[in-house]
Enzyme design. Structure first.
Site, PDB file in Angstrom:
ATOM      1  CG  HIS A   1      -2.092   1.287   2.156  1.00 19.30           C
ATOM      2  ND1 HIS A   1      -1.424   2.234   1.559  1.00 19.30           N
ATOM      3  CD2 HIS A   1      -3.550   0.741   0.904  1.00 19.30           C
ATOM      4  CE1 HIS A   1      -2.738   3.077   1.876  1.00 19.30           C
ATOM      5  NE2 HIS A   1      -3.879   2.248   1.498  1.00 19.30           N
TER       6      HIS A   1
ATOM      7  CG  ASP B   1       0.291  -2.534   5.872  1.00 19.69           C
ATOM      8  OD1 ASP B   1       0.236  -1.547   7.001  1.00 19.69           O
ATOM      9  OD2 ASP B   1       0.347  -1.907   5.016  1.00 19.69           O
TER      10      ASP B   1
ATOM     11  CD  GLN C   1      -7.049  -4.433   4.137  1.00 22.10           C
ATOM     12  OE1 GLN C   1      -8.187  -5.249   4.268  1.00 22.10           O
ATOM     13  NE2 GLN C   1      -7.039  -2.981   3.606  1.00 22.10           N
TER      14      GLN C   1
ATOM     15  CE  LYS D   1      -7.143  -0.340   5.898  1.00 22.01           C
ATOM     16  NZ  LYS D   1      -8.573   0.142   5.326  1.00 22.01           N
TER      17      LYS D   1
ATOM     18  CB  CYS E   1      -4.202   3.542  -1.456  1.00 28.52           C
ATOM     19  SG  CYS E   1      -5.158   4.479  -1.346  1.00 28.52           S
TER      20      CYS E   1
HETATM   21  N1  C6P Z   1      -6.424   0.564   2.916  1.00 25.39           N
HETATM   22  C1  C6P Z   1      -8.184   0.312   1.478  1.00 25.39           C
HETATM   23  O1  C6P Z   1      -9.021   0.581   1.127  1.00 25.39           O
HETATM   24  P1  C6P Z   1      -5.206   3.790   7.583  1.00 25.39           P
HETATM   25  O2  C6P Z   1      -5.611   4.632   6.359  1.00 25.39           O
HETATM   26  O3  C6P Z   1      -4.228   4.573   8.325  1.00 25.39           O
HETATM   27  O4  C6P Z   1      -6.611   3.262   8.055  1.00 25.39           O
HETATM   28  O5  C6P Z   1      -4.676   2.207   6.314  1.00 25.39           O
HETATM   29  C2  C6P Z   1      -4.019   2.301   5.633  1.00 25.39           C
HETATM   30  C3  C6P Z   1      -3.305   1.097   5.083  1.00 25.39           C
HETATM   31  C4  C6P Z   1      -1.754   0.557   5.247  1.00 25.39           C
HETATM   32  N2  C6P Z   1      -1.985  -1.149   4.297  1.00 25.39           N
HETATM   33  C5  C6P Z   1      -2.686  -1.652   4.070  1.00 25.39           C
HETATM   34  C6  C6P Z   1      -2.586  -2.947   3.952  1.00 25.39           C
HETATM   35  C7  C6P Z   1      -3.892  -1.087   3.735  1.00 25.39           C
HETATM   36  O6  C6P Z   1      -5.300  -1.514   3.063  1.00 25.39           O
HETATM   37  C8  C6P Z   1      -4.430   0.103   3.901  1.00 25.39           C
HETATM   38  C9  C6P Z   1      -5.786   1.141   4.065  1.00 25.39           C
HETATM   39  C10 C6P Z   1      -7.446   1.003   2.623  1.00 25.39           C
HETATM   40  O7  C6P Z   1      -7.668  -0.613   0.563  1.00 25.39           O
HETATM   41  C11 C6P Z   1      -7.998   2.566   2.111  1.00 25.39           C
HETATM   42  S1  C6P Z   1      -6.534   3.067   0.935  1.00 25.39           S
END
Ligand code: C6P
Length: 423
Positions: free
Chosen positions: A140, A217, A220, A243, A381
């Site tokens: 991401h 990370d 997910q 999430k 993203c």
């Molecule tokens: N992915 C998606 O629709 P934040 O925005 O900080 O809560 O998470 C960022 C992030 C980091 N790593 C991974 C693997 C992610 O999937 C995400 C967020 C969302 O896939 C929003 S872009």
């Protein structure tokens, strides 16, 4: 409203073993009862953000109705209560991740801020020109850009583990990338664009054999897999509360205590200090050293409630149910003519990215929305990994344990409709 535990206890009294009952789980999520464009909502966008169970909504409401106060500051009763709830939430997160100490849990805004914290604190402290950071081709943007910024600031270089056509990491290439210049590895546990579950334990072992710390990370992964940071032996693990069925604006960095203690603060301000004069500031102990300013107290309490709820439902039951749902969804989508699934790894979590011959993903999303079906379309993203597959965008259905087979069937029917409209 009765909780899962009460219902399960009732079930046991009737002599039936309590199992995973999706219809019962769905009753805990009030948002799922609504209609969208006159059709029952089919929410398949949980990778973007998950829905919240009533117990989380109640915990946040209760805090604002009865306990709202600042933490770690007041000696009055409300502040003491708020502090206790906030620190209880930290202890719950520590247990949830099997961290050895609640001091290893730092509250941040989300996974993005978590990775930036590690990059700007640990990264700046330990990297210099010529050093290397390894990430993967399926990251991401929030696990790419903070490292690029760090590389610009320090003169370090970014190295990328390539992937195969199924969206799996090429571990032999990773092995080749690890060398005496490697200072850090940062990889995603579950890819948001492909659904691949990466072999993070093996990655950590390989990096550690070179003395290299690893950031995972887990944005997910945490909603789908049970995460044990001690068994993984990761050095840092980040996740986003929203999430994980908790509010937005709250997230976690797990860091091994000895690393956190050695690291400089990420931001300066209130609560992260022991004493301040114009000449010199003494920083607070871990984890407070990394929590400058008033935190998202209600968010942390909501995260604690979400963790309690997930624990009640049972993470193993959730994972088993989702495996079945993903298999059903994969079969249903693969049977649609002209549909190509992007991300076909052997180890996958509930994410289905796909493209349809001759149809723009945004058109798929718009037509599905008319049927009450919420999916995400675009680059998620994660532009570099989509470039790897030669597509600028995909349509993505992402699953949670409140989704049903009937919803998957509705998705498949709606995609069939799209193919006939564009056929
Ligand atoms: N992915 C998606 O629709 P934040 O925005 O900080 O809560 O998470 C960022 C992030 C980091 N790593 C991974 C693997 C992610 O999937 C995400 C967020 C969302 O896939 C929003 S872009």
């Amino acid at each position: 409203m009765r909780t899962i535990n009460e219902l399960a206890a009732q079930e046991t009294l009737r002599g039936r073993p309590a199992g995973f009952d999706v219809e019962r789980v769905r009753q805990d999520f009030p948002i799922l009862r609504q209609q969208v464009h006159g059709k029952p909502l089919v929410y398949l966008d949980s990778a973007a953000t998950s829905q919240k169970p009533q117990v989380v909504i109640d915990a946040v409401t209760r805090y604002y109705q009865a306990e709202n106060s600042n933490v770690h500051r007041g000696i009055h009763l409300l502040s003491e209560r708020a502090t206790e709830l906030f620190e209880d939430a930290r202890a719950k997160v520590a247990r949830f991740l099997n961290a050895s100490d609640a001091r290893e849990i730092i509250f941040v805004r989300g996974a993005t801020e978590g990775i930036n914290l590690v990059a700007q604190s640990y990264g700046k402290m330990s990297l210099k020109a010529g050093d290397e950071i390894i990430i993967s081709a399926m990251e991401h943007h929030s696990n790419i850009v903070p490292w690029q910024i760090l590389c610009q600031e320090t003169g370090a270089a970014l190295r990328v583990i390539p992937i195969n056509d199924d969206g799996e990491l090429l571990m032999d290439e990773f092995k080749k990338l690890l060398n005496a210049r490697t200072r850090l590895v940062s990889v995603v546990h579950v890819s948001n664009a492909l659904g691949t579950i990466n072999p993070v334990k093996q990655i950590i072992e390989m990096a550690h054999s070179h003395g290299v710390p690893v950031v995972i990370d887990g944005a997910q992964a945490a909603p789908h897999l049970s995460v044990d940071v001690r068994a993984l032996d990761c050095d840092f693990y980040v996740l986003s509360g929203h999430k994980l069925f908790a509010p937005t604006g709250i997230g976690i960095v797990f860091g091994k205590a000895h690393l956190l203690e050695a690291m400089p603060p990420y931001q300066g301000g209130g609560d992260m200090i022991l004493s301040v004069t114009f000449e010199r500031t003494l920083y607070n102990v871990v984890p407070f050293k990394f929590e400058a300013g008033t935190p998202h107290i209600a968010g942390a309490i909501g995260l604690g409630a979400a963790i309690d709820y997930l624990t009640e439902v049972g993470l193993d039951k959730i994972a088993a149910y989702e495996r079945g749902l993903l298999a059903h969804a994969t079969d249903a989508l693969a049977a649609i003519p002209g549909l190509r699934i992007i991300g076909t790894a052997k180890e996958k979590a509930g994410i289905l990215s796909f493209v349809l011959d001759g149809v723009h993903p945004h058109d798929i999303g718009t037509i599905l929305d008319q049927d009450g079906i919420a999916i995400r379309t675009g680059h998620h993203c994660a532009q570099p990994v989509l470039q790897r597959f030669g597509v600028p965008a995909t349509a993505r259905a992402s699953l949670a344990f409140y989704n049903t087979r009937e919803e998957i069937d509705a998705l498949a029917r709606a995609i069939h409709k799209v193919t006939t409209l564009f056929g």
